[in-house]
Write an enzyme that holds these catalytic residues in place. Structure first.
Site, PDB file in Angstrom:
ATOM      1  N   ASP A 143       0.030  -6.050   0.232  1.00 60.81           N
ATOM      2  CA  ASP A 143      -1.216  -6.424  -0.432  1.00 60.81           C
ATOM      3  C   ASP A 143      -0.974  -7.712  -1.203  1.00 60.81           C
ATOM      4  O   ASP A 143      -0.032  -7.799  -1.996  1.00 60.81           O
ATOM      5  CB  ASP A 143      -1.678  -5.319  -1.395  1.00 60.81           C
ATOM      6  CG  ASP A 143      -2.113  -4.056  -0.671  1.00 60.81           C
ATOM      7  OD1 ASP A 143      -2.716  -4.174   0.413  1.00 60.81           O
ATOM      8  OD2 ASP A 143      -1.834  -2.957  -1.176  1.00 60.81           O
ATOM      9  N   CYS A 168       0.847  -1.188   0.000  1.00 55.07           N
ATOM     10  CA  CYS A 168       0.000   0.000   0.000  1.00 55.07           C
ATOM     11  C   CYS A 168       0.887   1.244   0.000  1.00 55.07           C
ATOM     12  O   CYS A 168       1.782   1.367   0.846  1.00 55.07           O
ATOM     13  CB  CYS A 168      -0.912   0.002   1.217  1.00 55.07           C
ATOM     14  SG  CYS A 168      -1.867   1.524   1.415  1.00 55.07           S
TER      15      CYS A 168
END
Length: 271
Positions: free
Chosen positions: A185, A178
């Site tokens: 992620d 992120c």
């Protein structure tokens, strides 16, 4: 001290870049049990704490990422529980650690968790699954050496102009970060295309080169779509990513050449 107030819970903590078993934060069970009149040496119950982990990854001996789900079973008579945020940070510290086998990774996790809990913690690993696997081909099992984890490198992409095919490929090894929080992620990529046959080794190396990239889910999918379109020159292309949940939400961006039918909404086991 080993109280919840002394842990990383509720604090801003940088995500680890190296393996560190010391991140695991044990909390004695005795204090909470004393409040309900239960003594550790005379438990009126049996049981366990079962944890399900959906974001577990490490590197094999040649640097290729591995992903798995995991179940941790902590006996209720262990003297300590493990604080949840510390477990999340610990699991993410494994992202760049190399193991010779899946079993070696499982054993290391079991040893570390057992040491903090003060009792034997059972650890079972599971491989990610996707419904599309019946119709497509996974590119993850290739026995290749990988050392490039970012930034995204489209120069790995190539295709055989002499072979025109229509096929579906997928990989569970997509990871990025992120750009706001730095959180990892995790996602699986489904690639459907018609055109020159895409070279598998380069495609896998390209997807793994997102591993340290900072980008939103949607931006990563658009970059993948555009790079494959440019470097592999398919006449039709569909790229969809199934990302794991954040705050109860999973995001599944899809980008395709105009005229492509929307994919069926499917969920993979890590979601």
């Amino acid at each position: 001290m080993n109280t919840p107030q002394d842990s990383s819970l509720g604090r801003e903590v940088a995500y680890p870049s190296q393996y560190d078993a010391g991140l695991l934060f044990p909390i004695p069970r005795a204090a909470g049990r004393a409040e309900i009149g239960v003594a550790d040496d005379a438990l009126p119950f049996i049981g366990h704490d079962r944890w399900q982990a959906y974001e577990l990854s490490w590197l094999d001996a040649r640097g290729k990422p591995c992903v798995a789900t995991a179940t941790f079973t902590v006996p209720c008579d262990s003297p300590h529980l493990v604080e949840s945020k510390s477990l999340k940070l610990y699991l993410n510290s494994l992202n760049s650690e190399r193991f010779n086998s899946d079993e070696a990774a499982r054993e290391r996790i079991a040893i570390d968790l057992s040491a903090r809990a003060g009792a034997d913690v059972a650890v079972a690993l599971g491989l990610p699954e996707m419904v599309e696997a019946e119709a497509g081909e996974s590119i993850d099992a290739q026995d290749i050496e990988i050392s490039d984890y970012g930034p995204p490198n489209p120069s790995y992409l190539s295709s055989d102009q002499a072979q025109i095919v229509e096929e579906l490929l997928f990989s569970h090894l997509l990871k990025s970060n992120c750009p706001v929080t730095g959180q990892p992620d995790w996602g699986s990529v489904v690639l459907a295309y018609r055109g020159p046959r895409i070279e598998r080794t380069g495609l896998l190396r390209y997807l793994v080169s997102f591993r340290e990239h900072a980008g939103f889910h949607e931006q990563c999918v658009e970059r993948i779509f555009q790079d494959i379109l440019t470097f592999c020159q398919p006449s039709q292309l569909s790229v969809e990513a199934h990302y794991t949940r954040r705050g109860g939400l999973d995001i599944n961006p899809w980008r395709a050449t105009p005229g492509t039918e929307s994919p069926i909404a499917l969920r993979e086991v890590r979601q």
